[in-house]
Design a protein around this motif. Structure first.
Motif, PDB file in Angstrom:
ATOM      1  N   TRP A  18     -26.706 -34.398 -21.169  1.00 50.89           N
ATOM      2  CA  TRP A  18     -27.603 -34.859 -19.956  1.00 50.89           C
ATOM      3  C   TRP A  18     -28.164 -33.369 -19.397  1.00 50.89           C
ATOM      4  O   TRP A  18     -29.382 -33.475 -18.963  1.00 50.89           O
ATOM      5  CB  TRP A  18     -26.555 -35.060 -18.723  1.00 50.89           C
ATOM      6  N   HIS A  36     -21.815 -31.899 -22.822  1.00 45.57           N
ATOM      7  CA  HIS A  36     -21.276 -32.877 -23.953  1.00 45.57           C
ATOM      8  C   HIS A  36     -21.991 -34.179 -24.253  1.00 45.57           C
ATOM      9  O   HIS A  36     -22.184 -34.589 -24.893  1.00 45.57           O
ATOM     10  CB  HIS A  36     -19.687 -33.242 -23.673  1.00 45.57           C
ATOM     11  N   ALA A  37     -22.431 -34.855 -22.810  1.00 50.66           N
ATOM     12  CA  ALA A  37     -23.265 -35.998 -22.775  1.00 50.66           C
ATOM     13  C   ALA A  37     -24.572 -35.782 -23.250  1.00 50.66           C
ATOM     14  O   ALA A  37     -25.303 -36.996 -23.528  1.00 50.66           O
ATOM     15  CB  ALA A  37     -22.879 -36.736 -21.419  1.00 50.66           C
ATOM     16  N   LEU A  66     -16.035 -28.617 -14.883  1.00 48.98           N
ATOM     17  CA  LEU A  66     -15.954 -30.086 -15.262  1.00 48.98           C
ATOM     18  C   LEU A  66     -17.363 -30.729 -15.617  1.00 48.98           C
ATOM     19  O   LEU A  66     -17.633 -31.336 -16.501  1.00 48.98           O
ATOM     20  CB  LEU A  66     -14.991 -30.704 -14.353  1.00 48.98           C
ATOM     21  N   ALA A  67     -18.294 -30.378 -14.452  1.00 52.13           N
ATOM     22  CA  ALA A  67     -19.741 -30.915 -14.440  1.00 52.13           C
ATOM     23  C   ALA A  67     -20.532 -30.509 -15.480  1.00 52.13           C
ATOM     24  O   ALA A  67     -21.103 -31.212 -16.243  1.00 52.13           O
ATOM     25  CB  ALA A  67     -20.253 -30.738 -12.969  1.00 52.13           C
ATOM     26  N   ILE A 112     -19.300 -29.079 -18.542  1.00 49.07           N
ATOM     27  CA  ILE A 112     -18.801 -29.596 -19.782  1.00 49.07           C
ATOM     28  C   ILE A 112     -18.921 -31.054 -20.123  1.00 49.07           C
ATOM     29  O   ILE A 112     -19.454 -31.424 -21.196  1.00 49.07           O
ATOM     30  CB  ILE A 112     -17.143 -29.107 -20.059  1.00 49.07           C
ATOM     31  N   VAL A 113     -19.097 -31.840 -19.166  1.00 49.18           N
ATOM     32  CA  VAL A 113     -19.123 -33.177 -19.195  1.00 49.18           C
ATOM     33  C   VAL A 113     -20.910 -33.346 -19.415  1.00 49.18           C
ATOM     34  O   VAL A 113     -21.293 -34.275 -20.302  1.00 49.18           O
ATOM     35  CB  VAL A 113     -18.790 -34.094 -18.151  1.00 49.18           C
ATOM     36  N   SER A 114     -21.541 -32.858 -18.408  1.00 47.47           N
ATOM     37  CA  SER A 114     -23.086 -33.043 -18.875  1.00 47.47           C
ATOM     38  C   SER A 114     -23.720 -32.364 -20.020  1.00 47.47           C
ATOM     39  O   SER A 114     -24.584 -32.934 -20.767  1.00 47.47           O
ATOM     40  CB  SER A 114     -23.752 -32.305 -17.470  1.00 47.47           C
TER      41      SER A 114
END
Length: 158
Positions: free
Chosen positions: A57, A54-55, A47-48, A50-52
């Motif tokens: 970061w 995608h964003a 999760l960390a 894919i979110v990072s």
């Protein structure tokens, strides 16, 4: 981002959880540790990542000339593009590790419930660890035969 370190971390988490599943008594505490500290930690890491990614970061360390990934492009070209980076590979590998461990834990519980000895379970669990869907498919074939043997013969379900 040190993708080798994250890759190593996920592999260590998975190996420890698999060792627990294969070697330790399967009491509620052990199974909870495998689920939450093994599967859960791998899912959180995924999760960390894919979110990072995608964003934007994290620097995914993309191959030279690779276009930016489109996380919504679900075709061969889109997925190839996603995995043209160290970050994409580590993210995908973490996905595999989490789901294979979850399936392995389910198979272990199912096998215990159906009376398969731990020795008999080991080849199935190792196959799931190494080639997840193959091991799971073979388990489904074997468990079906045992389930039929354990089913009541008088036509009643219990």
């Amino acid at each position: 981002m040190n993708w080798d370190a994250i890759f190593g971390f996920t592999n260590i988490v998975a190996l420890i959880a698999w060792a627990m599943l294969l070697l330790m008594p399967r009491g509620p505490k052990t199974m909870a540790m495998i689920l939450y500290l093994g599967v859960g930690l791998l899912c959180f890491t995924y999760l960390a990542l894919i979110v990072s990614m995608h964003a934007g970061w994290l620097n995914a360390n993309r191959l030279p000339g690779a276009p930016p990934p489109n996380f919504l492009d679900y075709n061969i070209a889109g997925l190839r593009n996603l995995f043209m980076s160290d970050g994409g590979l580590v993210m995908g590998w973490t996905h595999y590790l989490a789901f294979d461990l979850f399936v392995g834990q389910w198979v272990a519980k199912d096998a215990d419930h159906k009376g398969f000895s731990r020795i008999v379970q080991v080849p199935f669990l190792l196959l799931i660890f190494m080639v997840g869907p193959v091991g799971f498919f073979i388990w489904l074939l074997v468990r079906d035969r045992r389930a039929r043997k354990l089913a009541p013969t008088d036509g009643k379900r219990g």
